[in-house]
Design a protein around this motif. Structure first.
Motif, PDB file in Angstrom:
ATOM      1  N   ILE A  42       0.464  -1.178   0.000  1.00  0.00           N
ATOM      2  CA  ILE A  42      -0.283  -0.073  -0.206  1.00  0.00           C
ATOM      3  C   ILE A  42       0.418   1.242  -0.013  1.00  0.00           C
ATOM      4  O   ILE A  42       1.766   1.341   0.728  1.00  0.00           O
ATOM      5  CB  ILE A  42      -1.044   0.004   1.292  1.00  0.00           C
ATOM      6  CG1 ILE A  42      -0.370   0.169   2.619  1.00  0.00           C
ATOM      7  CG2 ILE A  42      -1.630  -1.178   1.275  1.00  0.00           C
ATOM      8  CD1 ILE A  42      -1.127   0.490   3.721  1.00  0.00           C
ATOM      9  N   TRP A  43       0.341   2.127  -0.355  1.00  0.00           N
ATOM     10  CA  TRP A  43       0.993   3.445  -0.824  1.00  0.00           C
ATOM     11  C   TRP A  43       1.197   4.382   0.952  1.00  0.00           C
ATOM     12  O   TRP A  43      -0.159   4.167   1.243  1.00  0.00           O
ATOM     13  CB  TRP A  43       0.596   4.031  -2.372  1.00  0.00           C
ATOM     14  CG  TRP A  43       1.334   6.054  -2.137  1.00  0.00           C
ATOM     15  CD1 TRP A  43       1.705   7.216  -1.445  1.00  0.00           C
ATOM     16  CD2 TRP A  43       2.270   5.806  -3.341  1.00  0.00           C
ATOM     17  NE1 TRP A  43       2.252   7.589  -1.525  1.00  0.00           N
ATOM     18  CE2 TRP A  43       2.901   7.321  -3.200  1.00  0.00           C
ATOM     19  CE3 TRP A  43       3.312   5.328  -3.442  1.00  0.00           C
ATOM     20  CZ2 TRP A  43       4.181   7.700  -3.131  1.00  0.00           C
ATOM     21  CZ3 TRP A  43       4.304   5.583  -4.356  1.00  0.00           C
ATOM     22  CH2 TRP A  43       4.574   6.874  -3.897  1.00  0.00           C
ATOM     23  N   ASP A  44       2.044   4.885   1.762  1.00  0.00           N
ATOM     24  CA  ASP A  44       2.486   5.052   2.938  1.00  0.00           C
ATOM     25  C   ASP A  44       2.809   6.255   2.160  1.00  0.00           C
ATOM     26  O   ASP A  44       4.517   6.835   2.153  1.00  0.00           O
ATOM     27  CB  ASP A  44       3.153   4.559   3.904  1.00  0.00           C
ATOM     28  CG  ASP A  44       3.362   5.271   5.366  1.00  0.00           C
ATOM     29  OD1 ASP A  44       3.891   6.203   5.113  1.00  0.00           O
ATOM     30  OD2 ASP A  44       2.110   4.568   5.887  1.00  0.00           O
ATOM     31  N   ASN A  45       1.783   7.658   2.505  1.00  0.00           N
ATOM     32  CA  ASN A  45       2.343   9.067   2.866  1.00  0.00           C
ATOM     33  C   ASN A  45       3.385   9.503   3.221  1.00  0.00           C
ATOM     34  O   ASN A  45       4.344  10.100   2.916  1.00  0.00           O
ATOM     35  CB  ASN A  45       0.930   9.973   2.595  1.00  0.00           C
ATOM     36  CG  ASN A  45       0.194   9.641   1.897  1.00  0.00           C
ATOM     37  OD1 ASN A  45       1.006   8.984   0.390  1.00  0.00           O
ATOM     38  ND2 ASN A  45      -1.024  10.393   2.010  1.00  0.00           N
ATOM     39  N   GLN A  46       3.372   8.774   4.346  1.00  0.00           N
ATOM     40  CA  GLN A  46       4.557   8.686   5.534  1.00  0.00           C
ATOM     41  C   GLN A  46       5.739   9.127   5.321  1.00  0.00           C
ATOM     42  O   GLN A  46       7.394   9.280   5.097  1.00  0.00           O
ATOM     43  CB  GLN A  46       5.155   8.528   6.725  1.00  0.00           C
ATOM     44  CG  GLN A  46       5.664   9.087   7.807  1.00  0.00           C
ATOM     45  CD  GLN A  46       5.936   7.978   8.581  1.00  0.00           C
ATOM     46  OE1 GLN A  46       4.161   8.551   9.165  1.00  0.00           O
ATOM     47  NE2 GLN A  46       6.453   8.039   9.695  1.00  0.00           N
ATOM     48  N   LEU A  47       6.546   7.728   4.819  1.00  0.00           N
ATOM     49  CA  LEU A  47       7.278   7.202   3.828  1.00  0.00           C
ATOM     50  C   LEU A  47       7.705   7.972   2.624  1.00  0.00           C
ATOM     51  O   LEU A  47       8.574   8.255   2.422  1.00  0.00           O
ATOM     52  CB  LEU A  47       7.063   5.666   2.864  1.00  0.00           C
ATOM     53  CG  LEU A  47       7.271   4.286   4.179  1.00  0.00           C
ATOM     54  CD1 LEU A  47       6.871   3.284   3.760  1.00  0.00           C
ATOM     55  CD2 LEU A  47       8.522   4.936   5.218  1.00  0.00           C
ATOM     56  N   ALA A  48       6.338   7.913   1.353  1.00  0.00           N
ATOM     57  CA  ALA A  48       6.759   9.200   0.794  1.00  0.00           C
ATOM     58  C   ALA A  48       7.491  10.751   1.020  1.00  0.00           C
ATOM     59  O   ALA A  48       8.199  11.419  -0.055  1.00  0.00           O
ATOM     60  CB  ALA A  48       5.581   9.280  -0.314  1.00  0.00           C
ATOM     61  N   ASN A  49       6.952  11.257   1.707  1.00  0.00           N
ATOM     62  CA  ASN A  49       7.294  12.337   2.450  1.00  0.00           C
ATOM     63  C   ASN A  49       9.147  12.404   2.559  1.00  0.00           C
ATOM     64  O   ASN A  49       9.550  12.997   2.650  1.00  0.00           O
ATOM     65  CB  ASN A  49       6.365  13.801   3.185  1.00  0.00           C
ATOM     66  CG  ASN A  49       5.269  13.761   2.953  1.00  0.00           C
ATOM     67  OD1 ASN A  49       5.013  13.863   1.750  1.00  0.00           O
ATOM     68  ND2 ASN A  49       4.796  13.453   3.703  1.00  0.00           N
TER      69      ASN A  49
END
Length: 163
Positions: A42-49
Motif C-alpha cells: 500500500i502507498w504510505d504518505n509518510q514514507l513518500a514524504n
C-alpha cells in the motif's frame, strides 16, 4: 512529457508524484511482487514524504534510515528504474539465499513481509554528482535482513507460468 510540482521552502515536502504516478509505481511494484508470491504493497504518505525530502538533496547514497530503500539515478523514466531493480533477479540464487550488492534492489522490491511503499523524485541533473532524474523508494518494514532464513522466507521464486 510528465510535469512535476516542487514545493520550495515548505516545511513538509509535497510529494512530486501526481496520484496517477503514485498508482503507476504501486501497480508496477505489485505486479512484480505478485510474480514472487509477495502480497501487494500500500502507498504510505509518510514514507513518500521521507523519500521526497531525501531525493531533493540529490545525494546518491543511502539515507541509513530504518526503512528499506532503493535508489536509482539517470533513468529516463520511473518505470525503467524499477525494471532495472527487478532485473537483478537474474543474478539471485534461490539455492544460496542471502544479501548481495548485485541483487539487493530486487530482494527489497519483492520482500514478502514488506507491506508499505512510498517514493520521492527529484531532477538532479548532476547536482552533488547525481545524474538526471533521481528516484528514492522507501519500504516498511525493511527487507534484506541478513539471515538465510529471512531470505528463504521472504524472497520466493517466480511462479511458473502455465500456457
Amino acid at each position: 512529457m510528465k510535469k512535476f510540482l516542487i514545493c520550495l521552502g515548505c516545511m513538509l515536502a509535497f510529494n512530486a508524484f501526481a496520484v496517477t504516478e503514485q498508482k503507476e509505481i504501486l501497480l508496477l511494484h505489485n505486479q512484480l511482487r505478485a510474480q514472487h508470491q509477495a502480497p501487494p504493497l500500500i502507498w504510505d504518505n509518510q514514507l513518500a514524504n521521507f523519500a521526497e525530502n531525501y531525493a531533493q538533496k540529490c545525494e546518491f547514497q543511502h539515507s541509513h534510515s530504518s526503512y528499506g530503500e532503493n535508489l536509482a539515478a539517470g533513468y529516463p523514466t520511473v518505470s525503467e528504474a524499477i525494471h532495472a531493480w527487478y532485473a537483478e533477479h537474474k543474478s539471485y540464487s534461490y539455492a544460496w539465499p542471502g544479501f548481495s550488492m548485485r541483487t539487493g534492489h530486487f530482494t527489497q522490491l519483492v520482500w514478502k513481509s514488506t507491506d508499505k511503499l512510498g517514493c520521492g523524485y527529484a531532477t538532479c541533473n548532476g547536482k552533488n554528482g547525481t545524474p538526471g532524474k533521481y528516484l528514492v523508494c522507501e519500504y516498511s518494514p525493511a527487507g534484506n535482513i541478513s539471515s538465510r532464513k529471512y531470505f528463504r522466507d521472504n524472497v520466493l521464486q517466480e511462479k511458473v507460468k502455465v500456457g
